[in-house]
Design an enzyme around this catalytic site. Structure first.
Site, PDB file in Angstrom:
ATOM      1  N   LEU A  85      69.582  43.902  -4.216  1.00  0.00           N
ATOM      2  CA  LEU A  85      69.063  44.430  -5.472  1.00  0.00           C
ATOM      3  C   LEU A  85      69.262  43.355  -6.526  1.00  0.00           C
ATOM      4  CD1 LEU A  85      70.475  48.083  -5.544  1.00  0.00           C
ATOM      5  CD2 LEU A  85      68.110  47.387  -5.144  1.00  0.00           C
ATOM      6  N   ASP A  86      68.348  43.263  -7.476  1.00  0.00           N
ATOM      7  CA  ASP A  86      68.477  42.299  -8.564  1.00  0.00           C
ATOM      8  C   ASP A  86      69.787  42.520  -9.307  1.00  0.00           C
ATOM      9  OD1 ASP A  86      65.973  41.331  -7.945  1.00  0.00           O
ATOM     10  OD2 ASP A  86      64.955  42.347  -9.596  1.00  0.00           O
ATOM     11  N   ARG A  87      70.265  41.482  -9.961  1.00  0.00           N
ATOM     12  CA  ARG A  87      71.528  41.538 -10.704  1.00  0.00           C
ATOM     13  C   ARG A  87      71.550  42.721 -11.669  1.00  0.00           C
ATOM     14  NH1 ARG A  87      75.157  37.294 -13.166  1.00  0.00           N
ATOM     15  NH2 ARG A  87      73.771  35.776 -12.218  1.00  0.00           N
TER      16      ARG A  87
END
Length: 181
Positions: free
Chosen positions: A65-67
Site C-alpha cells: 500500500l502507498d505510504r
C-alpha cells in the site's frame, strides 16, 4: 534511520495493528504514513516492523500500500505460505479492493478534478500539481476525473482492480491537496 530492533520502538501512530495471525500468515492494519517496505530514505517501514515482531529476517510481503494509505494487508510468515498467497492473488482467488472516505458532504452534481501527480524520486513523495503548471515534468500523469455527488451523499469512493485503484489514488491526492481529509 536504522531499523528498530523491537516493534515497541516504532512510534504509536506508525504501529500496525494485528487483525489475524496464525502460523502461516498475518493480516494487519497498516497505518497511513508507514512505508510497506524499506527504500533508500531509510524511513520506518512495515517489513522491518514485521521482522522485529516475528523475530526472523524473512517476511513474505504479498502486496503493498502507498505510504499515505492505510488498510488491511496480508503477509506470509514463511516462504511456502507467501508463495501460495501470491499465487492466489495472481489467479484471482485472493482479490484486492480499495475504498476511501472523504470527510464532509458533496454538493449535488458532477465534480471534476484536473491535476497531475508528480513523484519526487529522491524523497519518495508524490505531489499534486495543476495540469497547467508551467514546469510540469515530462511523464507526469495528466488525468481528468469526474465524480458524481447526490444531495447529502457521503463521500465514499470505492475501486476494484488496478486501473480503478490508480484513479482513486489520483482523486484522493487531489482532494488532499485541496485540504480535504
Amino acid at each position: 534511520m536504522s531499523a528498530p530492533s523491537a516493534p515497541s520502538q516504532f512510534p504509536a501512530e506508525l504501529t500496525p495493528r494485528i487483525v489475524f495471525e496464525d502460523t502461516h500468515l498475518i493480516v494487519l492494519s497498516k497505518p497511513a504514513g508507514l512505508l510497506s517496505q524499506g527504500e533508500h530514505t531509510g524511513d520506518l517501514n512495515l517489513v522491518d516492523w514485521l521482522r522485529a515482531y516475528v523475530g526472523r529476517p524473512y517476511i513474505g510481503l504479498i502486496h503493498r500500500l502507498d505510504r499515505n494509505t492505510s488498510g488491511l494487508m496480508v503477509v506470509g510468515k514463511r516462504t511456502k505460505s507467501a508463495q501460495r498467497l501470491t499465487d492466489a492473488l495472481q489467479k484471482g482467488i485472493l482479490t484486492r479492493a480499495y475504498q476511501a472516505w472523504l470527510l464532509g458532504q458533496m454538493r449535488p452534481g458532477t465534480h471534476e478534478w484536473k491535476h497531475a501527480l508528480v513523484k519526487d524520486e529522491a524523497r519518495n513523495i508524490v505531489r499534486v500539481v495543476s495540469v497547467r503548471h508551467p514546469g510540469l515534468p515530462a511523464g507526469a500523469e495528466e488525468p481528468q476525473d469526474h465524480l458524481r455527488g447526490a444531495r447529502g451523499a457521503p463521500r465514499d469512493l470505492r475501486a476494484d482492480g488496478e486501473a480503478a485503484r490508480e484513479r482513486l489514488r489520483r482523486l484522493l491526492a487531489g482532494e488532499a491537496d485541496r485540504g480535504v481529509p
